[in-house]
Design a protein around this motif. Structure first.
Motif, PDB file in Angstrom:
ATOM      1  N   ALA A   1      -3.493  -9.258   4.536  1.00  0.00           N
ATOM      2  CA  ALA A   1      -3.086  -7.958   3.993  1.00  0.00           C
ATOM      3  C   ALA A   1      -2.415  -7.096   5.062  1.00  0.00           C
ATOM      4  O   ALA A   1      -1.920  -6.024   4.759  1.00  0.00           O
ATOM      5  CB  ALA A   1      -4.302  -7.237   3.451  1.00  0.00           C
ATOM      6  N   LYS A   2      -2.429  -7.596   6.309  1.00  0.00           N
ATOM      7  CA  LYS A   2      -1.915  -6.826   7.450  1.00  0.00           C
ATOM      8  C   LYS A   2      -2.573  -5.455   7.554  1.00  0.00           C
ATOM      9  O   LYS A   2      -1.906  -4.428   7.651  1.00  0.00           O
ATOM     10  CB  LYS A   2      -0.397  -6.658   7.370  1.00  0.00           C
ATOM     11  CG  LYS A   2       0.346  -7.984   7.488  1.00  0.00           C
ATOM     12  CD  LYS A   2       1.777  -7.752   7.924  1.00  0.00           C
ATOM     13  CE  LYS A   2       2.640  -8.978   7.715  1.00  0.00           C
ATOM     14  NZ  LYS A   2       2.124 -10.159   8.424  1.00  0.00           N
ATOM     15  N   VAL A   3      -3.887  -5.467   7.463  1.00  0.00           N
ATOM     16  CA  VAL A   3      -4.615  -4.222   7.669  1.00  0.00           C
ATOM     17  C   VAL A   3      -5.666  -4.439   8.752  1.00  0.00           C
ATOM     18  O   VAL A   3      -5.900  -5.560   9.204  1.00  0.00           O
ATOM     19  CB  VAL A   3      -5.325  -3.723   6.383  1.00  0.00           C
ATOM     20  CG1 VAL A   3      -4.321  -3.397   5.306  1.00  0.00           C
ATOM     21  CG2 VAL A   3      -6.330  -4.756   5.888  1.00  0.00           C
ATOM     22  N   ASN A   4      -6.283  -3.347   9.114  1.00  0.00           N
ATOM     23  CA  ASN A   4      -7.337  -3.351  10.109  1.00  0.00           C
ATOM     24  C   ASN A   4      -8.576  -4.088   9.582  1.00  0.00           C
ATOM     25  O   ASN A   4      -9.020  -3.810   8.475  1.00  0.00           O
ATOM     26  CB  ASN A   4      -7.648  -1.876  10.365  1.00  0.00           C
ATOM     27  CG  ASN A   4      -8.603  -1.667  11.482  1.00  0.00           C
ATOM     28  OD1 ASN A   4      -9.528  -2.447  11.662  1.00  0.00           O
ATOM     29  ND2 ASN A   4      -8.380  -0.610  12.218  1.00  0.00           N
ATOM     30  N   PRO A   5      -9.137  -5.023  10.334  1.00  0.00           N
ATOM     31  CA  PRO A   5     -10.343  -5.744   9.889  1.00  0.00           C
ATOM     32  C   PRO A   5     -11.490  -4.800   9.523  1.00  0.00           C
ATOM     33  O   PRO A   5     -12.260  -5.095   8.607  1.00  0.00           O
ATOM     34  CB  PRO A   5     -10.719  -6.590  11.106  1.00  0.00           C
ATOM     35  CG  PRO A   5      -9.477  -6.735  11.897  1.00  0.00           C
ATOM     36  CD  PRO A   5      -8.667  -5.504  11.634  1.00  0.00           C
TER      37      PRO A   5
ATOM     38  N   LEU B   1      -5.763 -10.050   8.014  1.00  0.00           N
ATOM     39  CA  LEU B   1      -4.487 -10.523   8.537  1.00  0.00           C
ATOM     40  C   LEU B   1      -3.491 -10.738   7.410  1.00  0.00           C
ATOM     41  O   LEU B   1      -2.324 -10.377   7.507  1.00  0.00           O
ATOM     42  CB  LEU B   1      -4.742 -11.845   9.247  1.00  0.00           C
ATOM     43  CG  LEU B   1      -3.797 -12.112  10.377  1.00  0.00           C
ATOM     44  CD1 LEU B   1      -3.967 -11.048  11.439  1.00  0.00           C
ATOM     45  CD2 LEU B   1      -4.089 -13.478  10.959  1.00  0.00           C
TER      46      LEU B   1
ATOM     47  N   PHE C   1       0.822  -1.210   0.000  1.00  0.00           N
ATOM     48  CA  PHE C   1       0.000   0.000   0.000  1.00  0.00           C
ATOM     49  C   PHE C   1       0.850   1.252   0.000  1.00  0.00           C
ATOM     50  O   PHE C   1       1.950   1.258   0.529  1.00  0.00           O
ATOM     51  CB  PHE C   1      -0.897   0.026   1.242  1.00  0.00           C
ATOM     52  CG  PHE C   1      -1.762  -1.184   1.364  1.00  0.00           C
ATOM     53  CD1 PHE C   1      -2.959  -1.267   0.666  1.00  0.00           C
ATOM     54  CD2 PHE C   1      -1.369  -2.258   2.156  1.00  0.00           C
ATOM     55  CE1 PHE C   1      -3.746  -2.399   0.766  1.00  0.00           C
ATOM     56  CE2 PHE C   1      -2.164  -3.379   2.261  1.00  0.00           C
ATOM     57  CZ  PHE C   1      -3.351  -3.457   1.560  1.00  0.00           C
TER      58      PHE C   1
END
Lengths: 262, 231, 120
Positions: free
Chosen positions: C44-48, C42, C5
């Protein structure tokens, strides 16, 4: 929750104190063994004497160490970095504080019992018990009470005085932590100040007693004073200790309620 | 109702004013970055919410109640410093947490420890600094809390550890819970934030939705931060 | 890397773009079941929450749909997928032509370059 707090206070202090207890018992047993040998080999007498002195130091030092462990537990658990965890547990202030008091009492009793057992191992049961008995009989005459009730009162009085000293230091630490720097120095200063205030109150109390009843002083000179005066003096002493106990507890409680942990 | 509500919170040490009239609402179900340079008052605010510091004035409510036993039950807090008794083994610490916190899940904790190849009987004082921090994070994240407050969880760690920490947070935080992460290292965590709170010299400087801020300013949160806090 | 990103654009928009790409390129097959929001977040390692928002957007576009009990699925509507594919192709072509124009090439020259690169 008090039970859980108590469990961990006892466990943590136990880690520091059980090695002492083991040491006392082992040293006592070694002394006992050596004393058998000295009967036949007189050269061992010297070794025995040295070790006996060491043993006495360990007994007295051990009681002081027990006091110190109580103080350290209070400081570390409530006012050091560990306090970050302690004070974010869903536990009431009274549980935290009361548990420290109870565990201090539990361990001083245990330390005294272990010391007694080790002394009995070294000196023999009959000798130790007869010395104790003589002392108690003297007081039982003074107060005109049975030896048993005198023993109970003595235990109560000693524990009360001990816990007063513990709470005095707790209160000193609690007040010392109001400062953002030199907390330990301030803790010591506050403890000393509290100690001197209580000493002054004690002197004041004796002065008042003397004014109320000038006969008291002459009673103190007698080998066996009148029972009622004795009870009077002891009662005042206990009263003073109880006031001190509740005051110090309140200081500790108040400081924990207005916590500023840095 | 907001999860946490701060109303006019002030805190000072003597003449030194650390927090000046903080008004803040922490909603449910959000990951919030509490962002500010060192010494801006982040840790002080966090300690007040956790009941470790008293305010001079103002109120803090958690689920509508004052800070106390009930707020401590639902907040899981990782301080910026080591805070457990290092004479305890990992297993003892897990028992300690599960004794005191009803919402602590020992199974989760053991699973996470297994991934680190940690022996539960090891005492903390035999471990490296990084490992101690990981154990503390595991303990904190194994609670099914309403609010996780993590004070500088990625300060001074290597990139691999940072990824581990962020992964552990994202994987384990309770559904519907909020997470407050305080940090001054913004680029490392900004993509997981819903909302940001900028705090500067003890005052709230800027709050908002992270994506909206990116759209309106056309910059990353990190760039906005650098812009606003230029020396 | 599958998930990367730019921090200076909204994460949610970038997620929508990424997921769209995965669907129209066939990486996510039509009719296949999607990972749960949490697992996707998880990965994408972003906030759900952000992932949830992005999936909501894709659902609005019709590219995914929710079965009440079993989670989210990629649409089986291949026409719709190819419509988005066309859209994206046009977008890319426009972008290419615009870039070439800014360098100073006409549309025809730009197309010649395309053919040249094809032969390479």
């Amino acid at each position: 929750m008090l039970g859980k707090v108590l469990k961990y206070d006892l466990k943590s202090m136990g880690k520091s104190l059980f090695p002492l207890y083991a040491g006392l018992i082992v040293l006592a047993l070694v002394l006992k063994v050596i004393s058998f040998i000295t009967d036949s080999v007189s050269a061992f007498k010297f070794v025995y004497n040295i070790m006996f002195i060491f043993f006495i130091i360990l007994v007295i030092g051990g009681l002081f160490y027990t006091f110190l462990v109580s103080i350290m537990r209070y400081y570390k658990n409530l006012y050091s970095d560990e306090g970050y965890l302690t004070h974010t547990l869903p536990v009431g202030t009274n549980s935290l504080l009361f548990s420290k008091v109870v565990s201090s009492l539990v361990y001083i009793v245990l330390s005294v019992i272990i010391s007694f057992i080790s002394i009995i191992i070294v000196l023999g049961y009959n000798d130790v018990v007869s010395v104790l008995k003589e002392g108690l009989e003297f007081f039982s005459l003074c107060f005109d009470m049975s030896v048993f009730s005198i023993a109970m009162w003595a235990i109560f009085f000693l524990l009360l005085s001990y816990i007063c000293y513990v709470l005095m230091v707790y209160a000193g630490i609690s007040l010392g932590n109001m400062h953002s720097k030199n907390k330990i120095v301030f803790s010591v200063i506050y403890t000393v100040v509290i100690y001197y205030i209580t000493q002054m109150l004690g002197v004041l109390l004796i002065g008042i007693m003397f004014l109320v009843n000038p006969d008291i002083m002459s009673q103190l000179d007698q080998a066996i004073p009148d029972k009622e005066y004795f009870i009077w003096i002891m009662g005042c002493g206990m009263g003073l200790n109880l006031v001190l106990l509740f005051t110090c507890y309140f200081i500790c409680y108040n400081r924990l309620k207005h916590l500023n942990l840095s | 109702m907001a999860l946490v509500k701060c109303d006019g919170v002030c805190k000072s040490y003597g003449k030194n004013s650390i927090l000046k009239n903080i008004n803040l609402e922490i909603p449910k179900g959000k990951i919030i970055g509490l962002l500010g340079p060192n010494g801006s008052g982040k840790t002080t605010l966090i300690k007040i919410i956790n009941g470790l510091l008293e305010t001079n004035s103002g109120t803090v409510l958690v689920n509508g109640e004052k800070i106390g036993i009930n707020s401590k039950k639902v907040i899981s807090y990782l301080p910026e410093r080591p805070y457990v008794n290092f004479n305890m083994s990992v297993k003892e610490l897990i028992n300690y947490f599960s004794d005191f916190y009803d919402n602590f899940d020992s199974d989760t904790a053991y699973k996470l420890l297994e991934k680190l190849n940690l022996n539960p009987n090891d005492k903390l004082n035999t471990m490296s600094k990084g490992m101690k921090e990981k154990v503390q994070l595991i303990l904190v994240m194994s609670r099914k809390a309403d609010l996780y407050i993590l004070d500088e969880p990625i300060g001074g760690v290597d990139p691999a550890t940072r990824d581990y920490i962020l992964d552990t947070i994202l994987t384990n935080f309770n559904d519907g819970a909020s997470v407050i992460i305080s940090t001054h290292l913004i680029s490392d965590i900004e993509k997981i934030l819903d909302e940001v709170i900028f705090i500067k010299e003890g005052s709230i400087y800027l709050t908002g939705d992270a994506d909206e801020l990116r759209t309106s300013k056309g910059m990353s949160i990190d760039e906005i931060f650098r812009e606003e806090f230029k020396c | 890397m599958r998930w990367e990103f730019d921090n200076d654009r909204p994460i949610y928009i970038q997620l929508v773009e990424k997921l769209k790409l995965f669907i129209i390129s066939g990486q996510y097959e039509p009719g296949s079941r999607m990972l749960s929001v949490r697992d996707l977040a998880l990965e994408a390692k972003v906030n759900p929450n952000t992932m949830q928002k992005a999936l909501g957007e894709l659902e609005n576009l019709g590219l995914i749909y929710t079965k009440r009990t079993s989670g989210k699925y990629v649409t089986e509507d291949k026409k719709l997928i190819s419509k988005f594919k066309d859209e994206m192709a046009l977008e890319k072509v426009h972008a290419y032509l615009n870039d070439m124009k800014s360098i100073g090439f006409s549309k025809k020259e730009a197309m010649d370059y395309l053919k040249m690169s094809k032969e390479e």
